[in-house]
Design a protein around this motif. Structure first.
Motif, PDB file in Angstrom:
ATOM      1  N   SER A  28     -25.438 -87.188  25.228  1.00 33.16           N
ATOM      2  CA  SER A  28     -25.391 -86.972  23.785  1.00 33.16           C
ATOM      3  C   SER A  28     -24.532 -88.052  23.141  1.00 33.16           C
ATOM      4  N   ARG A  59     -22.806 -89.086  19.026  1.00 30.54           N
ATOM      5  CA  ARG A  59     -22.633 -88.861  17.594  1.00 30.54           C
ATOM      6  C   ARG A  59     -22.245 -90.177  16.950  1.00 30.54           C
ATOM      7  N   SER A  80     -26.367 -86.797  15.171  1.00 28.43           N
ATOM      8  CA  SER A  80     -26.104 -86.321  16.529  1.00 28.43           C
ATOM      9  C   SER A  80     -27.376 -86.528  17.334  1.00 28.43           C
TER      10      SER A  80
END
Length: 197
Positions: free
Chosen positions: A147, A149, A154
């Motif tokens: 992941s 951001r 995101s």
């Protein structure tokens, strides 16, 4: 829309791979390989949900070192837009005419209603951060991005696939909260085909 996004998830299931001993070392080497990629072609399905509105789109994206072209297709292969961008700015062609601007993302949003972070996506789709500050970054147990951001978005990487240039994303989700009064925006991209040069 929910059914379409469920198909995206189901179509990306893969056999689990064993974890690596030093994920960060793998990540450093992997990121260097991805950063060396200067040109690629992608065919993908995109599902966009903005507030109560949503839809699906087929994308064909050709990226070169200094320019790119993105074509969006609707039902039955109908061309919805053709977006070209380079050092001189962006040009968007739709059934309503040809339009120009300095930002591809803003031009695309203003004229089609599709909010795609094109500048960042050029890097995110390769499984790496775009240039600029990173708010958060998490690696999976294989040393690849799980992941990210960045720039108000995101990005979650749901699956990767093997290519001659290394493991590249096959399915990713981009989310942004509360943009221009449209509420939460979710963009799901399932990549059908990579061609990296």
């Amino acid at each position: 829309m929910v059914a379409v996004l469920a198909v995206f998830v189901a179509g990306c299931a893969t056999m689990p791979r064993p974890a690596v001993r030093h994920p960060h070392r793998i990540w450093v080497a992997h990121r260097a390989r991805m950063a060396a990629i200067q040109a690629f072609r992608v065919s993908a399905e995109s599902g966009v949900l903005a507030g109560r509105h949503g839809g699906t789109l087929m994308l064909r994206w050709v990226v070169r070192p200094a320019a790119y072209q993105m074509t969006g297709f609707g039902p039955f292969g109908r061309v919805i837009f053709r977006l070209r961008a380079g050092p001189a700015g962006a040009q968007l062609r739709t059934e309503h005419g040809r339009f120009q601007g300095t930002s591809a993302s803003r031009l695309l949003w203003r004229l089609t209603g599709w909010r795609l972070p094109v500048a960042g996506l050029r890097f995110w789709i390769l499984g790496m951060p775009a240039p600029g500050p990173v708010v958060e970054r998490k690696l999976d147990r294989h040393g690849l991005l799980a992941s990210l951001r960045q720039a108000g978005w995101s990005i979650r990487y749901r699956s990767y696939g093997r290519t001659p240039k290394g493991r590249l994303p096959r399915f990713l989700t981009l989310t942004r909260e509360g943009v221009s009064g449209s509420g939460r925006i979710v963009v799901k991209i399932r990549i059908d085909r990579w061609r990296v040069t």
